[in-house]
Write a protein that holds these residues in place. Sequence first.
Motif, PDB file in Angstrom:
ATOM      1  N   TYR A 105       0.763  -1.158  -0.001  1.00  0.00           N
ATOM      2  CA  TYR A 105      -0.097  -0.105   0.003  1.00  0.00           C
ATOM      3  C   TYR A 105       0.866   1.403  -0.010  1.00  0.00           C
ATOM      4  O   TYR A 105       0.454   2.201  -0.614  1.00  0.00           O
ATOM      5  CB  TYR A 105      -0.864  -0.106   1.077  1.00  0.00           C
ATOM      6  CG  TYR A 105      -1.848  -1.202   1.400  1.00  0.00           C
ATOM      7  CD1 TYR A 105      -2.665  -1.606   0.443  1.00  0.00           C
ATOM      8  CD2 TYR A 105      -1.640  -1.979   2.456  1.00  0.00           C
ATOM      9  CE1 TYR A 105      -3.524  -2.620   0.477  1.00  0.00           C
ATOM     10  CE2 TYR A 105      -2.494  -3.011   2.586  1.00  0.00           C
ATOM     11  CZ  TYR A 105      -3.307  -3.488   1.596  1.00  0.00           C
ATOM     12  OH  TYR A 105      -4.047  -4.549   1.793  1.00  0.00           O
ATOM     13  N   GLU A 106       2.133   1.168   0.516  1.00  0.00           N
ATOM     14  CA  GLU A 106       2.865   2.458   0.810  1.00  0.00           C
ATOM     15  C   GLU A 106       3.987   2.449  -0.558  1.00  0.00           C
ATOM     16  O   GLU A 106       4.620   3.566  -0.481  1.00  0.00           O
ATOM     17  CB  GLU A 106       3.741   2.356   2.047  1.00  0.00           C
ATOM     18  CG  GLU A 106       2.857   2.477   3.340  1.00  0.00           C
ATOM     19  CD  GLU A 106       2.130   3.614   3.378  1.00  0.00           C
ATOM     20  OE1 GLU A 106       2.519   4.762   3.205  1.00  0.00           O
ATOM     21  OE2 GLU A 106       0.761   3.578   3.712  1.00  0.00           O
ATOM     22  N   GLY A 107       3.956   1.587  -1.302  1.00  0.00           N
ATOM     23  CA  GLY A 107       4.872   1.605  -2.325  1.00  0.00           C
ATOM     24  C   GLY A 107       6.341   1.120  -2.063  1.00  0.00           C
ATOM     25  O   GLY A 107       7.332   1.759  -2.575  1.00  0.00           O
ATOM     26  N   LEU A 108       6.607   0.479  -0.787  1.00  0.00           N
ATOM     27  CA  LEU A 108       7.880   0.143   0.082  1.00  0.00           C
ATOM     28  C   LEU A 108       8.358  -1.366  -0.623  1.00  0.00           C
ATOM     29  O   LEU A 108       9.649  -1.251  -0.666  1.00  0.00           O
ATOM     30  CB  LEU A 108       7.762   0.520   1.403  1.00  0.00           C
ATOM     31  CG  LEU A 108       7.379   1.636   1.917  1.00  0.00           C
ATOM     32  CD1 LEU A 108       6.990   1.609   3.491  1.00  0.00           C
ATOM     33  CD2 LEU A 108       8.657   2.521   1.591  1.00  0.00           C
ATOM     34  N   ARG A 109       7.350  -2.228  -0.471  1.00  0.00           N
ATOM     35  CA  ARG A 109       7.922  -3.524  -0.651  1.00  0.00           C
ATOM     36  C   ARG A 109       7.047  -4.086  -2.012  1.00  0.00           C
ATOM     37  O   ARG A 109       5.909  -3.965  -1.849  1.00  0.00           O
ATOM     38  CB  ARG A 109       7.768  -4.510   0.268  1.00  0.00           C
ATOM     39  CG  ARG A 109       8.553  -3.798   1.687  1.00  0.00           C
ATOM     40  CD  ARG A 109       7.836  -4.039   3.203  1.00  0.00           C
ATOM     41  NE  ARG A 109       6.683  -3.569   3.156  1.00  0.00           N
ATOM     42  CZ  ARG A 109       5.823  -3.832   4.018  1.00  0.00           C
ATOM     43  NH1 ARG A 109       6.150  -4.546   5.007  1.00  0.00           N
ATOM     44  NH2 ARG A 109       4.663  -3.339   3.964  1.00  0.00           N
TER      45      ARG A 109
END
Length: 122
Positions: free
Chosen positions: A30-34
């Motif tokens: 959702y956060e575009g991190l993983r």
Amino acid sequence: MAIIGFFVFMSNFEIFDEPTETKLKTECDYEGLRKIKMTQESGNATANRSILIYATDCGIDEQNSELIFVASAGFIKPKDVEFEWKNFDTLTIRYNKKLEIFEQKKESESVNPKITFEYIAE
């Protein structure tokens, strides 16, 4: 004559070829991190087809992905394994209970923030 026939058979049907990898699904959290990537490797005369799931940081070269799940079977199809983000730090992986599981990590080791993996055999 039989030896020539054997080599013609092997060259035409590629019995011992290296498996090929097909990308099935790639999705960031959702956060575009993983990022999670699911692929299928073809089989040959000595190995079944497999579905593999990798984790990495979004925006990073996928060559350095962490292998988190491997399932295999002669009958395996892409719909036999699915994944979805349950929440920020948990990924749910559903798979056909008839598959042979070779790798099944409980949490990521190289991805930050860590991901916890929840498995459901159906």
